[in-house]
Each structure stands twice: as C-alpha cells, then as structure tokens.
Scaffold this motif. Structure first.
Motif, PDB file in Angstrom:
ATOM      1  N   VAL A  26       0.822  -1.200   0.000  1.00 50.46           N
ATOM      2  CA  VAL A  26       0.000   0.000   0.000  1.00 50.46           C
ATOM      3  C   VAL A  26       0.857   1.252   0.000  1.00 50.46           C
ATOM      4  O   VAL A  26       0.562   2.230  -0.687  1.00 50.46           O
ATOM      5  CB  VAL A  26      -0.929  -0.035   1.227  1.00 50.46           C
ATOM      6  CG1 VAL A  26      -1.610   1.291   1.401  1.00 50.46           C
ATOM      7  CG2 VAL A  26      -1.931  -1.142   1.057  1.00 50.46           C
ATOM      8  N   ASP A  35       2.004   1.948  -3.398  1.00 51.68           N
ATOM      9  CA  ASP A  35       0.861   2.358  -4.209  1.00 51.68           C
ATOM     10  C   ASP A  35       0.488   3.820  -3.974  1.00 51.68           C
ATOM     11  O   ASP A  35       0.239   4.574  -4.919  1.00 51.68           O
ATOM     12  CB  ASP A  35      -0.333   1.469  -3.840  1.00 51.68           C
ATOM     13  CG  ASP A  35      -0.926   0.820  -5.070  1.00 51.68           C
ATOM     14  OD1 ASP A  35      -0.194   0.715  -6.071  1.00 51.68           O
ATOM     15  OD2 ASP A  35      -2.109   0.441  -5.015  1.00 51.68           O
ATOM     16  N   LEU A  36       0.458   4.203  -2.698  1.00 53.44           N
ATOM     17  CA  LEU A  36       0.068   5.572  -2.374  1.00 53.44           C
ATOM     18  C   LEU A  36       1.096   6.566  -2.892  1.00 53.44           C
ATOM     19  O   LEU A  36       0.736   7.616  -3.429  1.00 53.44           O
ATOM     20  CB  LEU A  36      -0.101   5.724  -0.856  1.00 53.44           C
ATOM     21  CG  LEU A  36      -1.370   5.072  -0.294  1.00 53.44           C
ATOM     22  CD1 LEU A  36      -1.405   5.172   1.216  1.00 53.44           C
ATOM     23  CD2 LEU A  36      -2.623   5.723  -0.896  1.00 53.44           C
ATOM     24  N   ALA A  62       0.616   7.159  -6.488  1.00 56.12           N
ATOM     25  CA  ALA A  62      -0.473   8.094  -6.780  1.00 56.12           C
ATOM     26  C   ALA A  62       0.025   9.530  -6.665  1.00 56.12           C
ATOM     27  O   ALA A  62      -0.323  10.396  -7.492  1.00 56.12           O
ATOM     28  CB  ALA A  62      -1.640   7.849  -5.831  1.00 56.12           C
ATOM     29  N   ALA A 102      -6.758   5.684  -5.923  1.00 58.87           N
ATOM     30  CA  ALA A 102      -5.657   5.146  -5.122  1.00 58.87           C
ATOM     31  C   ALA A 102      -6.140   4.797  -3.719  1.00 58.87           C
ATOM     32  O   ALA A 102      -5.751   3.775  -3.142  1.00 58.87           O
ATOM     33  CB  ALA A 102      -4.512   6.153  -5.056  1.00 58.87           C
ATOM     34  N   VAL A 103      -6.996   5.665  -3.152  1.00 58.43           N
ATOM     35  CA  VAL A 103      -7.485   5.417  -1.798  1.00 58.43           C
ATOM     36  C   VAL A 103      -8.353   4.147  -1.769  1.00 58.43           C
ATOM     37  O   VAL A 103      -8.195   3.277  -0.905  1.00 58.43           O
ATOM     38  CB  VAL A 103      -8.250   6.642  -1.257  1.00 58.43           C
ATOM     39  CG1 VAL A 103      -9.028   6.267   0.003  1.00 58.43           C
ATOM     40  CG2 VAL A 103      -7.272   7.762  -0.974  1.00 58.43           C
ATOM     41  N   ARG A 115      -8.254   1.638  -3.825  1.00 55.15           N
ATOM     42  CA  ARG A 115      -7.412   0.482  -4.074  1.00 55.15           C
ATOM     43  C   ARG A 115      -6.594   0.107  -2.833  1.00 55.15           C
ATOM     44  O   ARG A 115      -6.520  -1.057  -2.437  1.00 55.15           O
ATOM     45  CB  ARG A 115      -6.452   0.839  -5.216  1.00 55.15           C
ATOM     46  CG  ARG A 115      -6.013  -0.339  -5.997  1.00 55.15           C
ATOM     47  CD  ARG A 115      -5.395   0.136  -7.274  1.00 55.15           C
ATOM     48  NE  ARG A 115      -3.974  -0.100  -7.244  1.00 55.15           N
ATOM     49  CZ  ARG A 115      -3.188   0.006  -8.322  1.00 55.15           C
ATOM     50  NH1 ARG A 115      -3.710   0.372  -9.470  1.00 55.15           N
ATOM     51  NH2 ARG A 115      -1.920  -0.243  -8.235  1.00 55.15           N
ATOM     52  N   SER A 116      -6.023   1.129  -2.184  1.00 55.97           N
ATOM     53  CA  SER A 116      -5.196   0.863  -1.011  1.00 55.97           C
ATOM     54  C   SER A 116      -6.045   0.323   0.141  1.00 55.97           C
ATOM     55  O   SER A 116      -5.664  -0.637   0.806  1.00 55.97           O
ATOM     56  CB  SER A 116      -4.497   2.139  -0.549  1.00 55.97           C
ATOM     57  OG  SER A 116      -3.779   2.678  -1.606  1.00 55.97           O
TER      58      SER A 116
END
Lengths: 610, 613
Positions: free
Chosen positions: A279, A282-283, A286, B86-87, B89-90
C-alpha cells in the motif's frame, strides 16, 4: 547392572559466548564484508556478475518496451493530432516491439537458467564444505547443544540461502535495474519529470525501513510463540500418560489455549506490517502520478515534452511502484540470508584443532606402552578438566579408570585416541608422540569403543566392516568367532545382513555394543579404550558383553572407563581420578584397604548390591 | 478447459472448494471483510485504468492541441480522480490482506484448539498407537498447510471480479478489442496452469531431497564420535555429497522449468499489448475508439498479469490443503469419551491403605500404525499397520491386602508395564476387572483418580514448570509437599537449586539427572497420599543406596499399599510377596524364597544378581 554415576557427563557441558568458536559468529560483521568473504569462498560467484547484469537488463528491456510503444504510437502514429492514424508506422513499431519482447524473453530465460545453476553450484559447495568441516572439528565440539547448532549450519542455514536464491535474489537483480531503467526513460522524455518522480518516492524509503524493523520484531515474537506452542503440544502428547494418571487435563488445556492464543496474536501483528508494504508503494505512486500530470500539463512547453511522452511517463509511474514494493518485501529475507551466509562461512573458516601430520610417524603393531606426561586440558570455556596428569602404562596392561562424574576420566580417554589435543603435556604411544603419528597409523593402533553404541543405517555386517574398510566376509566371521558371538549372530533374523535401522534402533543398547566390539576386534588394535555403558542391559546380553570384552582384551593394552565393580576388580591396575588429577593408583585389592575415594566408591557399590 | 493429465481432478478441486466453504463458515466475519476488500481492490484496479484513459483523452491529448485551453483546473480534476482511485485500491488491499490473514489464523486457531482437545481427552490407547512425532506435526505443519488454501481465496475471488469489470470496460470500449483480450486471458490462465502442474512433482522431489539431506546430516552428526574413532569422515562426506548433489540437480531442474515459464509469463502480456495496439490503431483510424481508450486497454493488460498468477497459486494449494486436512481428520475420526460434568459417585479419599484385587484381567495391545508418506490427494492418507495387535496379558489374577508391598517380577515383554497401567485405571482391560476397595478402578473420576491410586512411570515426565507445580499441580500444601519430597529423597537436591521448589525445570540450564527426575515424579505420587501406589521401575536411575532409603521410608512412614516392578534383588527382597509374570500370565505368586523353587524365576533373579556386580 550397577550405575554409579548416572546423568550427563559434565565434561561435555555446553560452553557459550566465546568469540573464536565455530558457533556464534560476530554478528556485527557488515553485510558487505560477508558478501566479500562469501565471494572469496565461492569463486563461481565472480564469474556470475556479468550474467547477473545481463539478466537484469534483459528483464528491464522487456518491461520497458510497453510504455515506449505507447509513447511512439501516440507521437509517431499520429494519435496526438486527431488526424489520421499512420497505420504503417504503427505496424512497424509493433513489429519492433514484438521482436524486442521476444528477444528479451529468450535472454531472460537463458540468463536466469545459467544464474540459477551457478547459485546452486555455490550452495552445494557451501553445504558440503560445511559438512566436511564439522567432521574435522575436535570432538570437544560435539555435544547435544552443539550438535543442534552444527546441524542447523548445513541444513536450515543453507536452506535459508537457497530460498533467498529462488526468490529474493532475482528481485534484487531485476528490481533496481527496472527502477533505474524506468527513471532513465523518463529522463530521456524530460529530466525534470524524472527528478520529480524520484523525489516523490523518496519519503517512502524511511517509511519502508520503519515498517521493516517493526516487522522483523513482530516475526521474532511470532517465531518464539510458535516454539512455545509446539512445546505445549509436545507436553500434551509425550506427557499423555502422566496427564491421565494425575487427571490434569483441564490444567493442560488452559496451557495449550494460552499458547495457541499467543501464537495467533503475534501472527496477526506480523501480518499487519505485511499488509502495509504494498500500500505504501501504491500511495506514493499516486502522489508521483499527480505530480507528473500537473507539471506535465502546466509546463509542457517549458519541458519540451510531447503528448505520447507524457502518457508514457504516467504509465511508467504506475509501473514503477511494483519493483519498489517487491524490493521492500525481500529486504526481510535478505537480512536472514546474509546472517545465514555469515554463519556458514564462519564455520567453514574456523580453524581445525586436531590436524593429522602428513606423512606422519608409524607405530609398529602389537600391544602399546603408554607414556603420559604432565597432561593438562580444558574445553573452550570452563575450568581445567585435566590438571598435570602423568602416568605410564606398560604394554599389555589392563587398566580400569574410575572416578565420579566430572573427575576427568572420560576426557582422559578421549585424549588417548586424540579426539582432542591437550593444552600442555604429551602422550607417547610406544615412544611416538601421538600428535606426530599419521592418521592411519593412529587409527590402526588405537581403537575406542564408545559408550553410545551408535550404528549407521546399514546392515550389521556393513557396520562391522566400517572397523576396517576392505575386510572380507571371512575376516568378519573370524572376528565374530574370536569373541565367541556366533550364537548371537545366528539368532539375528537375517544374520549379518540384518538391518541395524536408524542409529541402530533395531538392536538393543547391549547388542549395539556387541557390534562395536566385533568392529574393534576386526581392527585388531594394540590399544583398546572401552567406555563402559551405564544404561541397563538385560542379563543375557550382559553376560555376552562381559565375555566378549574379556576375549577382546587378551594380548592388548586396555584402558576401561569403569562404572562397575567387576571391571575394576578384574583389572591389573585401578586409576582413580578426582578433580582432573590422579588421586590413587594400584591394584584393586590394595586400594580397597587404603582409606580414600576408592574405598568410598567400593562401599557404595557393595551397599547397592547387597 | 483442457487441463494437463495430472492436474487436480475435478473431485479434488470440488473437495478443496468445499473445504474452503466449510472453513469460511467457521469465521464468516473476517472472511467477508477480506472478500469485500478484494472487491474494492478490483474496482480500484479497473478504476485506475479508466482514470489513465480519461486523463489521456480529456487532459493530456487536448492540452497538446494547438490553441488548447486545458489548464491547472483540468489537471487537478485528474489528480482528484487518481487520489480517489488510489485510496479505494489501497483501502481494499489493506482490508483484503489483513483480513484474509486473520481468517486463516482464526481457522488455524480453531483447528489447533480442536486437536488439543482430542489429544487431551482421547483415551490412552490413542497415544499408544500413534507416533508422537505425527501428532505434533498435525498441530504444526499439517494445520498450516490445511489452511494455506485460504490465503489466496479473497485475491482469487477478487480476480474474478476484476475479470468481470475488465470485460465490461472492454466491451464498452470496443467489441473487437474485447474479443482479442478475452482470448488472451484464457491463454495466460492455461500457461499458468501448465506451469503449476508441471512444477509440482519436481518441487516435491526437492522437498524430499531437503528432508533426505537433513536426516543424513542428523545421523552423521549424531554418530560423530563413531565417525571419528573409525576415521570415516571422508566416507561420510562422500555420502553427504552424493545426496546434496542430487538435491542440487533437482533444484536446477526446477529452476530450468521456472526460467522457461517465468520469462514466458513475463512476455505474454507485452505481446498481447502489442496486438492490442496494432488492432487499436485500425479501430482508431476507423473512428471506433479514442487514443485514451487504447491507453486504458493497455494499462488493463499490464495490471492484470499479476492477479492471473494468483489464480495459479490457489489451484496449486488445493491438493496440498486437502491432503493435510485429511491427515487432521484421522484424529477427529476418533471418538471422544463423554466428559462427565457432575462428579459421579465421588468417594471420600481413603486415608488408609487400599485393598487391590485383579480378577481375570486380559489385555490386547491395539495395532500400531503410521501415516503413509506417499499419499495422493484423491486416495487420502493411508494408515499402514506397523504392528499387529498383540495379546499382552492373559487371565491375570491376584490380590493385595491393605498395607502390603507386592513386587512384580518378569523378564522383558512379560507385560509388567501394561499391568501397572491397568491397575492404575489408565487402560481398560479387554476382559476382567481391577477392583480397588471393592469397586472398579476404571469408574473412578479422572480428575481425582490419582488421590486413590498413583502410578509412577518408568520414564519420568516433567512439565516445563516449577518443581512445586510438577508435584502438586496447583497451590501446594507446604506440609504435604515437604513430606512427599522427604520420602522421595528429593528434598536435598531441590533445596540446593537456585530457587528451591520454585525453580522452573529445564530453564536457564537447570537440568536434572535421570535419578533426580525420578525422585520428583515419585514425590508427585506421594503428595496425593493415595491408598495404592504403583512404581513401574520408577527408581531405576536412582542410586541404589538412595533407592533403598526411599523404599524403606515408603514402607515405614506411609500407610499405603504398594505394587512395585522390581529389577533389583534388593527391591525384591523388600517386598512382602512376589507376583512372577511370564509371557503375560502369572507363572507364580508367593514369597520370594518359595518362588526360588521355580527354575525360570531362579534363573531370572540370578541374572539380576549377576548384572548388579
């Protein structure tokens, strides 16, 4: 059989926490230094460097083809200026990309294959070197605690490395190349954008390290909890009879429940950090995506970037999170692998205490005269076990060594067959210093029959033959006859072909000793060292053992570590050890009259049996 | 779909799915959250491809057109969209990972609790016929493997959601592209399947090789002293090298397979993308789709590669989990005895010695079996009988008056230990009855039985706990504890331990010798002041001088009946009478002096005498 000193021999107690031993390497040694030493120990690795680079590049090539294709299609295929699509141009591009992808796949396949082969060769060498080393260590290093550690070196430690080779290693090879390759492509499109992406991902690094540390701690706690739980289960199983006899099921159930719960909680805690790693990447992806999008659109002219290049850049940002997350996931197993490597290398590098001289001196056959002068010995840690022992034993004498547990009698016997070397003093066999004897001559001259009748998982005949490789069946039959054990062999289900089983488990303790005696008879040594068994043997086998020992002793010098009155009584001379020194010495009938340790021991023997 | 020949057959897959459903039902809450998380992740992944397509069409491409008015606001809309996706997905990914782990762990915990209950409550004969190592492995590796199949389940379900969403988004973009794509996904799946199936046997060979190498090393190091005294170090190295070389070759074989498939699996999505770009160019030229649509499809392909792999992991796990679960099932197939809730027929503890009567007792030892190692998923675990049932005792009768000491004498395999276990009520006789003060010993309630009859075993087992706890199990009565330890001759060495009776056995190097352990086990029995005490060769490791002191104290200071399995002449001479067992039957009973008339008895006793000097 009377047991005078049951329990563990403290001569072999574990000694902890010493720097120069083969068990606990210096944990402070850095990873780089370990790797350098590792490469020195395994030259195969050096040749693998180019392969490694080739593989990383081929993987990166295959993966980078896609965003570049997208960029080219947009910019050269005419998608950006809403006009007609340039079909031939796109077709040419696609053909090139397909060629690149196929080439990269083949290169990837070949290099990965070769690299794995190299890695496995290295592991093989590491494992077998470590194994060979263990058998060259002095016997002082072999005891129950140590055995577990040494076993771990050639099994679980090498396995940890093998696991790393299978997964972590490839990620280490490919991920950095991929990340750098992606940044390089970005920089070609526009270097400020590449800088922006790199900067956006920067804060992820300390975060990863933090998660990593917590995860390592959580994993440690979990491993401990698993150990506790398994011993709890083990109590429930091995203690089944006691639990039922004393009706403590409820108590044990509570114990089990607590340990199962603890394992559950620690595992969940470890999982929490696992869930975070991907995560985080991933963040941050973004954030980088947003940065590239805003800057790319706002400053397209200043950056001199084209539409396809910007789309491809966005694409790359989306892809780059993958290798970053993977890299952070393998950090954990990397630490484990480096520490395992360090431990195995440390074992391989540790010095050998007892090395045979080449060519070395040879002693003639026949009974051995022993001259021991001023012998002192201590194990790696701990007090002196032997302190200035001097004794001379004429050839053909039958000597019984007695003493309480920890008196040094077992150690003395071990030094006589050079299972370890003394710190001071000397041992001469027929006038030849034992350290100067060649290995083969020593093995021919001195033979020890150890207390634990350990047999290999082979037939009894083969186990006997280990006493003298190359011995014929006739030789073995002769040895059996010499000890008058023909009746015993005939009683075995398949005679000498009967399988001994793992560690000799198909035979009783006493029978295993019989095999060890036949083995010694086959070797026909001039000096026989007997470590009497303390464990109970059934009366019949016991009689067989006594007879076999008597016959084997004829015409040799014999040193027995005696636990029984009968052995001491039958000997020519009794040597009493106390606190590492010889306290008394003389024939049994004389020592019994003298007030002292032997008289006391004798009283206990008599009192116990009558 | 055509699967290679030795893929898990439909029945195993069916069993696996049923297993998953059954386990999910055990802990539905965490499982539901995990699946919901997987659903969110799937939306997030497809969403991010939609966003990149939208951004391409509405922000990036227009901004490069001459006279474009695209500015900061439009870019910021893109940022908002990216952030939202993104939020989602995370959040989905954290939920899925954490709760999927939690589900697995909850199921593992439940399975272990159940195993523990069975291990503790099943009658003793269950433990006699099962290998301890196997039972521990059930609680360790087997439980872990049985639940392993659960780990990839949410992700696999997520992959199905993902495929559905992906199909929908492809179809809305362009039908032609959708058809191409829908051909490539099954190709990836099939390649995955072939890979997991092909790699299964070689992987198993590697696993077996690891076991072989480590047991070889174990054996060799165990025999280190013998290896040294025989000068066999080099021969041992050769043996080990051969075994390691085989493992190395097996590993290289697996590595070669992996190199082929890994590189193909890496290349396939890229090739698919190339095809999509080519066809996409035609479609864009025909005005059927936009540049942004193409970017969206391309990114969908890139992101779908990994979930396709997870599907492979799941299929790989199914047979292993089914097999492991079956192994656990062998324990649960046993019948748990009914636990009596109310203490039935609770008798006050007899403060005086008991009468023991053994009436026509026979006992047949159950068959011993072990699990076959080469099992396959469909046939299930096979139990191999390693030892046939054996009649140990046949029609044994004798009685002991209160306060008497009886010695049981017999050669190896005469049935002495079995007799002890039967008298203590741990084992139910196949025929006959053991009566303690007139009532059946097996009917005594399990938790207070030791107050009436205590058995001290040949092998003294101590719990990893304090010495006081090992003797009393619970808050000890100090006077009784001290008295018990004094008679068992345990008071001396215990008081020398760092923390006395509060010393934890086995901790910080506190190791006790065999004789010391036996004395603590003896104190455990004495603490309960039972009417009958049974010593099954329980002082064999105790110094003979101390042993004599213990037995004298037992006789003179306690009002108890005693049955003692004797291996030493001194012990036999101490008893009031002797029961001579031979091949499971009573071959003689009476005074030691009288029994000496029997040749078999005399030769055995003489052998004991001989052995002790």
């Amino acid at each position: 059989m009377t047991v005078v000193d049951p329990g563990v021999d403290p001569d072999l107690d574990p000694e902890d926490g010493v720097a120069s031993n083969p068990y606990d390497p210096d944990e402070s040694e850095g990873a780089i230094s370990v790797i350098r030493r590792g490469i020195a120990a395994s030259p195969e690795l050096k040749r693998g460097v180019w392969l490694t680079a080739a593989m990383g590049i081929s993987v990166a090539l295959g993966q980078l083809a896609v965003p570049v294709l997208v960029q080219r299609t947009i910019d050269q295929g005419g998608l950006s200026d809403s006009g007609d699509v340039d079909i031939p141009a796109v077709t040419r591009l696609v053909v090139v990309v397909v060629a690149v992808v196929l080439f990269a796949a083949v290169a990837n396949w070949r290099t990965q294959r070769r690299l794995l082969q190299r890695a496995e060769e290295t592991l093989y060498r590491l494992r077998t070197d470590a194994f060979a080393k263990v058998h060259r260590l002095s016997v002082a290093d072999h005891n129950d605690t140590r055995k577990g550690i040494l076993l771990a070196r050639v099994t679980s430690d090498v396995e940890a490395l093998a696991q790393f080779v299978q997964w972590g290693f490839f990620i280490w090879v490919t991920s950095p190349v991929l990340i750098l390759g992606m940044l390089a492509v970005l920089a070609v499109y526009s270097w400020p954008l590449a800088v922006v992406v790199a900067v956006c991902f920067m804060p992820a690094l300390p975060l990863f390290r933090w998660v990593q540390r917590r995860q390592l701690q959580a994993n440690d706690a979990h491993r401990t909890a698993v150990g506790t739980m398994l011993s709890s289960f083990s109590e429930a199983v091995t203690g089944a009879a006691v639990i039922r006899a004393y009706g403590v099921q409820t108590r044990q159930a509570e114990h089990l429940q607590r340990s199962i719960d603890l394992r559950y909680r620690t595992k969940l805690r470890a999982n929490r950090y696992m869930a975070l790693v991907f995560v985080i990447a991933d963040l941050f992806a973004a954030i980088a995506f947003s940065g590239v999008l805003v800057l790319g659109v706002m400053f397209r002219d200043q950056l001199g970037i084209e539409a396809g290049e910007l789309v491809a850049s966005l694409f790359i940002v989306l892809l780059i999170a993958g290798p970053i997350a993977q890299l952070s996931e393998v950090l954990d197993s990397t630490q484990g692998a480096v520490s395992a490597w360090r431990k195995v290398l440390h074992l391989i590098d540790s010095p050998v205490d007892v090395a045979d001289p080449v060519p070395g001196l040879v002693t003639p056959a026949g009974p051995v005269a022993i001259e021991v002068e001023d012998l002192s010995f201590s194990y790696r840690v701990g007090p002196r076990v032997l302190d200035g022992v001097s004794i001379s034993i004429p050839s053909g004498t039958n000597v019984a060594i007695v003493g309480e547990t920890g008196s040094g009698k077992t150690t003395f016997a071990k030094l006589l067959c050079r299972l370890a070397d003394p710190q001071e003093g000397s041992i001469r066999l027929n006038g030849v210093e034992i350290r100067e004897m060649s290995g083969t001559s020593r093995l021919d001259t001195v033979r020890m029959v150890p207390q634990d009748g350990f047999l290999f998982d082979a037939s009894i005949g083969d186990n006997i033959r280990f006493g003298r490789p190359g011995a014929t069946d006739d030789d073995i039959a002769h040895a059996v006859d010499l000890l008058e054990l023909g009746w015993w062999v005939e009683r075995l289900p398949d005679g000498l072909l009967t399988e001994a089983g793992e560690r000799g488990s198909n035979l009783s303790v006493g029978e295993r000793q019989l095999v060890a005696l036949i083995r010694a008879a086959l070797a026909d040594p001039g000096l026989l060292i007997l470590d009497e068994a303390t464990s109970a043997v059934d009366p019949e086998t016991d009689a067989a053992l006594t007879g076999a020992i008597q016959r084997l002793s004829a015409g040799r010098t014999v040193v027995s570590i005696a636990h029984r009155l009968a052995t001491a009584e039958a000997s020519d001379c009794v040597v009493v050890f106390d606190a590492g020194r010889i306290a008394q010495m003389g024939p049994h009938h004389e020592l019994v009259q003298e007030p002292g340790i032997y008289q006391r021991l004798h009283q206990a023997w008599i009192g116990a049996t009558r | 779909m055509d699967l290679p020949a030795h893929s898990p057959s439909r029945s195993v897959l069916g069993l696996g799915l049923r297993l998953v459903v059954r386990m999910y039902r055990m802990h539905p809450l965490a499982a539901s959250v995990a699946v919901f998380g997987a659903f969110l992740t799937a939306i997030g992944i497809v969403g991010s491809t939609v966003v990149i397509g939208w951004v391409t069409d509405n922000v990036v491409l227009p901004s490069f057109e001459p006279g474009s008015t695209i500015g900061l606001t439009d870019a910021l809309w893109g940022v908002v969209a990216v952030a939202c996706v993104a939020v989602i997905r995370s959040a989905g990914s954290v939920m899925r990972r954490y709760y999927a782990g939690m589900t697995t762990q909850q199921v593992e915990r439940s399975l272990r609790e159940r195993l523990g209950r069975y291990y503790l409550q099943l009658p003793m004969d269950f433990h006699q016929r099962s290998m301890a190592g196997r039972l521990i492995a059930h609680a360790d590796n087997d439980t872990m493997m049985a639940t392993h199949v659960l780990d990839p389940v949410p992700f696999t379900l997520g992959t199905f959601f993902l495929l559905i969403f992906a199909a929908i988004s492809l179809i809305t973009i362009d039908l032609t592209i959708a058809v191409i794509a829908l051909l490539i996904f099954p190709a990836m799946y099939t390649l995955n399947r072939i890979y997991t199936v092909r790699i299964e046997a070689p992987t198993a060979a590697v696993q077996a090789g690891v076991g072989r190498v480590s047991s070889l090393a174990h054996e060799s190091f165990d025999g280190a002293l013998v290896v040294k005294t025989l000068g066999r170090a080099e021969a041992e190295s050769e043996r080990f090298n051969a075994s390691s070389a085989r493992l190395r070759n097996d590993r290289i074989h697996v590595g070669n397979l992996r190199a082929v498939f890994e590189s193909s699996l890496d290349a396939l999505p890229s090739l698919g993308i190339a095809a999509v770009v080519l066809i996409g160019a035609y479609r864009i030229d025909a005005g059927a789709m936009s540049g942004g649509d193409l970017v969206q499809v391309v990114s969908l392909f890139t992101l779908l590669a990994f979930p396709m792999r997870v599907l492979g992991f799941f299929l790989e796990m199914v047979p292993r989990s089914v097999v492991s679960h079956r192994r656990l099932q062998t324990v649960w197939n046993e019948r748990l005895p009914e636990v009596r809730t109310a203490p039935s027929s609770e008798r006050p503890r007899s403060s005086r010695a008991s009468t023991l009567e053994v009436r026509n007792v026979s006992y047949t030892y159950p068959a011993v079996s072990r699990l076959d190692d080469d099992e396959d998923a469909e046939a299930g675990p096979r139990l191999i009988q390693t030892q046939a049932p054996q009649e140990i005792l046949k029609d044994v009768s004798f009685s002991v008056a209160p306060g008497q000491v009886v010695a049981i004498v017999g050669g190896t395999a005469a049935g002495k230990s079995t007799l002890c276990s039967l008298i203590a009520g741990l084992t139910r006789p196949s025929a006959g009855l053991v009566a303690l003060d007139g009532s059946d010993v097996i009917e005594l309630p399990a938790d207070t039985r030791a107050d009436h009859v205590s058995l001290v075993f040949q092998e003294s087992f101590l719990f990893a706990d304090t010495i006081a706890e090992n003797i009393a199990f619970g808050t000890p009565d100090r006077t009784r504890l001290d008295a018990a330890m004094a008679i068992a001759a345990a008071d001396g060495f215990v008081s020398e331990l760092p923390r006395g009776v509060e010393t934890v056995v086995g901790e910080r190097g506190v190791t006790l010798s065999g004789g010391q352990r036996q004395r603590i086990a003896l104190a455990r029995a004495l603490y309960r002041q039972p009417g009958l005490i049974i010593l099954d060769d329980a002082t064999s490791a105790v110094d003979p001088v101390v042993e004599k002191r213990i037995l004298d104290a037992l006789r003179n200071q306690l009002d108890t009946t005693a049955v003692i399995v004797a291996q030493r002449l001194s012990t036999i001479e101490l008893a009031d009478s002797v029961v001579f067992l031979r091949k499971g039957t009573v071959a003689g009973a009476g005074q030691h002096g009288d029994l000496l008339q029997l040749p078999a008895y005399r030769s055995l006793v003489e052998a004991y005498e001989e052995a002790s000097t």
